[in-house]
Design a protein around this motif. Structure first.
Motif, short mmCIF file in Angstrom:
data_model
loop_
_atom_site.label_atom_id
_atom_site.label_comp_id
_atom_site.label_asym_id
_atom_site.label_seq_id
_atom_site.Cartn_x
_atom_site.Cartn_y
_atom_site.Cartn_z
N HIS A 2 0.84 -1.20 0.00
CA HIS A 2 0.00 0.00 0.00
C HIS A 2 0.88 1.25 0.00
N GLY A 3 1.95 1.21 0.78
CA GLY A 3 2.84 2.37 0.87
C GLY A 3 3.47 2.72 -0.46
N LEU A 4 3.87 1.70 -1.23
CA LEU A 4 4.49 1.96 -2.53
C LEU A 4 3.50 2.59 -3.50
N VAL A 5 2.31 2.05 -3.54
CA VAL A 5 1.30 2.61 -4.45
C VAL A 5 0.91 4.01 -4.01
N ASN A 6 0.68 4.18 -2.71
CA ASN A 6 0.26 5.49 -2.21
C ASN A 6 1.37 6.52 -2.35
N LEU A 7 2.62 6.10 -2.16
CA LEU A 7 3.74 7.02 -2.30
C LEU A 7 3.82 7.56 -3.72
N ALA A 8 3.58 6.70 -4.69
CA ALA A 8 3.63 7.12 -6.08
C ALA A 8 2.57 8.17 -6.40
N VAL A 9 1.48 8.17 -5.68
CA VAL A 9 0.42 9.16 -5.90
C VAL A 9 0.62 10.36 -4.98
N ALA A 10 1.10 10.12 -3.77
CA ALA A 10 1.24 11.20 -2.80
C ALA A 10 2.37 12.16 -3.15
N LEU A 11 3.47 11.65 -3.67
CA LEU A 11 4.59 12.54 -4.00
C LEU A 11 4.21 13.62 -5.01
N PRO A 12 3.57 13.26 -6.12
CA PRO A 12 3.17 14.34 -7.04
C PRO A 12 2.20 15.33 -6.38
N TRP A 13 1.29 14.82 -5.55
CA TRP A 13 0.32 15.69 -4.90
C TRP A 13 1.00 16.66 -3.94
N MET A 14 1.90 16.14 -3.13
CA MET A 14 2.48 16.95 -2.05
C MET A 14 3.70 17.76 -2.49
N ILE A 15 4.45 17.29 -3.48
CA ILE A 15 5.68 18.00 -3.84
C ILE A 15 5.60 18.61 -5.24
N LEU A 16 5.25 17.82 -6.22
CA LEU A 16 5.25 18.32 -7.59
C LEU A 16 4.18 19.37 -7.85
N LEU A 17 3.03 19.24 -7.22
CA LEU A 17 1.96 20.22 -7.43
C LEU A 17 2.37 21.63 -7.00
N PRO A 18 2.89 21.85 -5.78
CA PRO A 18 3.30 23.20 -5.43
C PRO A 18 4.49 23.71 -6.25
N ILE A 19 5.39 22.81 -6.61
CA ILE A 19 6.52 23.24 -7.44
C ILE A 19 6.03 23.66 -8.82
N ALA A 20 5.10 22.87 -9.41
CA ALA A 20 4.55 23.22 -10.72
C ALA A 20 3.77 24.52 -10.64
N LEU A 21 3.06 24.72 -9.54
CA LEU A 21 2.31 25.97 -9.37
C LEU A 21 3.26 27.16 -9.40
N CYS A 22 4.37 27.07 -8.68
CA CYS A 22 5.34 28.17 -8.66
C CYS A 22 6.03 28.32 -10.02
N TYR A 23 6.28 27.24 -10.69
CA TYR A 23 6.98 27.29 -11.97
C TYR A 23 6.12 27.89 -13.08
N PHE A 24 4.83 27.51 -13.12
CA PHE A 24 3.96 27.95 -14.20
C PHE A 24 3.15 29.19 -13.86
N SER A 25 3.34 29.78 -12.73
CA SER A 25 2.61 30.99 -12.37
C SER A 25 3.61 32.13 -12.17
N PRO A 26 3.09 33.34 -11.99
CA PRO A 26 3.99 34.48 -11.81
C PRO A 26 4.67 34.50 -10.44
N ILE A 27 4.37 33.50 -9.59
CA ILE A 27 5.01 33.44 -8.28
C ILE A 27 6.49 33.10 -8.49
N PRO A 28 7.39 33.78 -7.84
CA PRO A 28 8.82 33.46 -8.01
C PRO A 28 9.09 32.01 -7.60
N PHE A 29 9.93 31.35 -8.36
CA PHE A 29 10.17 29.92 -8.15
C PHE A 29 10.80 29.62 -6.80
N TRP A 30 11.59 30.50 -6.24
CA TRP A 30 12.22 30.26 -4.95
C TRP A 30 11.19 30.16 -3.82
#
Length: 163
Positions: A2-30
């Motif tokens: 369960h942890g492996l499957v959930n980790l594969a879904v949780a990582l994009p939700w928790m890490i990639l989503l906010p990084i993508a938001l900063c990258y594709f929006s006018p918010i400074p990437f830092w």
């Protein structure tokens, strides 16, 4: 699993989503350095609670029990059917008393020990087992020790004869 499957879904939700938001929006990437941990803190429990609802059936399918019909031995009982013990059975692991009413739940075998086990539950939820040696015929042995329990117990209501 369960942890492996959930980790594969949780990582994009928790890490990639906010990084993508900063990258594709006018918010400074830092700002991602500050937003990502805050996002994880605020929403980290959401994937932990929600994702298993979707991934659980997929993961559970890997651990499904083999179907009873695929056993290498004959099974004289039907899943969920109630039976009455017709004579006292002195087993290696348990004694079944005459008159006990049991509901069949599953079976298993041990090639190492040379036994086939049939597992039942009683009306209180207790588990009971009937073990026979694998060189014995379970259908023939069950016919002499068990009878099908029905609402109106008929005298001729025995286990079906072997075909």
């Amino acid at each position: 699993m369960h942890g492996l499957v959930n980790l594969a879904v949780a990582l994009p939700w928790m890490i990639l989503l906010p990084i993508a938001l900063c990258y594709f929006s006018p918010i400074p990437f830092w700002w991602a350095v500050w937003i990502t941990p805050l996002w994880i803190f605020l929403t980290g429990r959401i994937p932990e609670r929600v994702i298993p609802r979707f991934t659980g059936p997929i993961v559970d399918s890997f651990y499904k029990k083999r179907e009873e019909s695929k056993a290498w031995y004959d099974i004289p009982f039907e899943l969920g059917q109630s039976y009455r013990v017709t004579q006292k059975i002195l087993g290696d692991f348990e004694t079944l008393e005459e008159g006990m009413e049991l509901t069949y739940s599953h079976s298993g075998s041990s090639r190492y020990d040379g036994y086939i086990g049939f597992f039942f539950t009683d009306s209180n939820g207790g588990e009971h087992r009937w073990d026979i040696r694998e060189d014995e015929d379970p259908v023939v042995e069950a016919q002499t020790r068990f009878e099908i329990k029905t609402g109106e117990q008929a005298a001729d209501d025995q286990l079906p004869a072997r075909s």
